[in-house]
Motif scaffolding. Sequence first.
Motif, PDB file in Angstrom:
ATOM      1  N   VAL A  78       0.820  -1.223   0.000  1.00 45.87           N
ATOM      2  CA  VAL A  78       0.000   0.000   0.000  1.00 45.87           C
ATOM      3  C   VAL A  78       0.850   1.268   0.000  1.00 45.87           C
ATOM      4  O   VAL A  78       0.535   2.222  -0.722  1.00 45.87           O
ATOM      5  CB  VAL A  78      -1.025  -0.026   1.159  1.00 45.87           C
ATOM      6  CG1 VAL A  78      -1.664   1.340   1.366  1.00 45.87           C
ATOM      7  CG2 VAL A  78      -2.087  -1.065   0.887  1.00 45.87           C
ATOM      8  N   PRO A  79       1.943   1.353   0.771  1.00 41.29           N
ATOM      9  CA  PRO A  79       2.740   2.587   0.715  1.00 41.29           C
ATOM     10  C   PRO A  79       3.320   2.889  -0.683  1.00 41.29           C
ATOM     11  O   PRO A  79       3.666   4.029  -0.960  1.00 41.29           O
ATOM     12  CB  PRO A  79       3.876   2.321   1.708  1.00 41.29           C
ATOM     13  CG  PRO A  79       3.336   1.311   2.645  1.00 41.29           C
ATOM     14  CD  PRO A  79       2.420   0.458   1.829  1.00 41.29           C
ATOM     15  N   MET A  80       3.362   1.896  -1.553  1.00 43.87           N
ATOM     16  CA  MET A  80       3.911   2.135  -2.887  1.00 43.87           C
ATOM     17  C   MET A  80       2.959   2.916  -3.793  1.00 43.87           C
ATOM     18  O   MET A  80       3.334   3.293  -4.903  1.00 43.87           O
ATOM     19  CB  MET A  80       4.288   0.807  -3.555  1.00 43.87           C
ATOM     20  CG  MET A  80       5.405   0.074  -2.828  1.00 43.87           C
ATOM     21  SD  MET A  80       6.898   1.075  -2.597  1.00 43.87           S
ATOM     22  CE  MET A  80       7.535   1.136  -4.241  1.00 43.87           C
ATOM     23  N   VAL A  81       1.740   3.171  -3.347  1.00 51.89           N
ATOM     24  CA  VAL A  81       0.806   3.985  -4.128  1.00 51.89           C
ATOM     25  C   VAL A  81       0.626   5.370  -3.517  1.00 51.89           C
ATOM     26  O   VAL A  81      -0.312   6.080  -3.849  1.00 51.89           O
ATOM     27  CB  VAL A  81      -0.560   3.278  -4.312  1.00 51.89           C
ATOM     28  CG1 VAL A  81      -0.404   2.012  -5.115  1.00 51.89           C
ATOM     29  CG2 VAL A  81      -1.222   3.010  -2.987  1.00 51.89           C
ATOM     30  N   THR A  82       1.514   5.740  -2.615  1.00 51.68           N
ATOM     31  CA  THR A  82       1.460   7.057  -1.994  1.00 51.68           C
ATOM     32  C   THR A  82       2.588   7.920  -2.552  1.00 51.68           C
ATOM     33  O   THR A  82       3.388   7.480  -3.376  1.00 51.68           O
ATOM     34  CB  THR A  82       1.600   6.945  -0.465  1.00 51.68           C
ATOM     35  OG1 THR A  82       2.901   6.424  -0.160  1.00 51.68           O
ATOM     36  CG2 THR A  82       0.529   6.041   0.123  1.00 51.68           C
ATOM     37  N   ASN A  83       2.677   9.141  -2.063  1.00 52.81           N
ATOM     38  CA  ASN A  83       3.723  10.059  -2.524  1.00 52.81           C
ATOM     39  C   ASN A  83       5.116   9.638  -2.086  1.00 52.81           C
ATOM     40  O   ASN A  83       6.105  10.113  -2.625  1.00 52.81           O
ATOM     41  CB  ASN A  83       3.434  11.474  -2.021  1.00 52.81           C
ATOM     42  CG  ASN A  83       2.227  12.083  -2.696  1.00 52.81           C
ATOM     43  OD1 ASN A  83       1.874  11.686  -3.810  1.00 52.81           O
ATOM     44  ND2 ASN A  83       1.584  13.022  -2.036  1.00 52.81           N
TER      45      ASN A  83
END
Length: 171
Positions: A158-163
């Motif tokens: 999930v963190p890979m789709v954040t800024n």
Amino acid sequence: MLVWSDAATQIFYSLSACTGGMVAMSSYNKFDNNVFRDSMIVACVNCATSVFAGFVIFSILGFIAHEKGVSVEEVATDGPGLAFEVYPEALAQMPVAPLWSVFFFLMMLTLGFGSEFSMVECLLSAFADEYPRWFTSTRLRSFIYRTLVIISCFLLGVPMVTNVSIYLQTI
């Protein structure tokens, strides 16, 4: 020397030599399967594909550098910039550009899925082979085990789709 080191690293990564993906996948073969023949075919096809991809990459980089009037070093970028900035620019200049763009991103998608399936299967089979009583003794336990691992991998991704994703990828 650095180029050959990078090439060897790419070959080992694409073969999943360090993660055990080949071993995990080969565990599904029949007992009397010719493993030596299969491993030689996979290694040769992998190397040939990498050489072909190198020709394609440097042809595209050379073309873009020629079109812009700059050197190849100024066009080439590390990381996701090559796949998501340089290639789309080259694809936009080809005839029937939308078709080639769809093919390119479908290829990227299948490469990503193939790598991910291999890595997840390696993780799943490692624990299932070591502790079969806990993880695979019944169909329900196997289903729950696989579901929990996949949900955990999803949450880790999930963190890979954040800024912050570009920083995580760099690390």
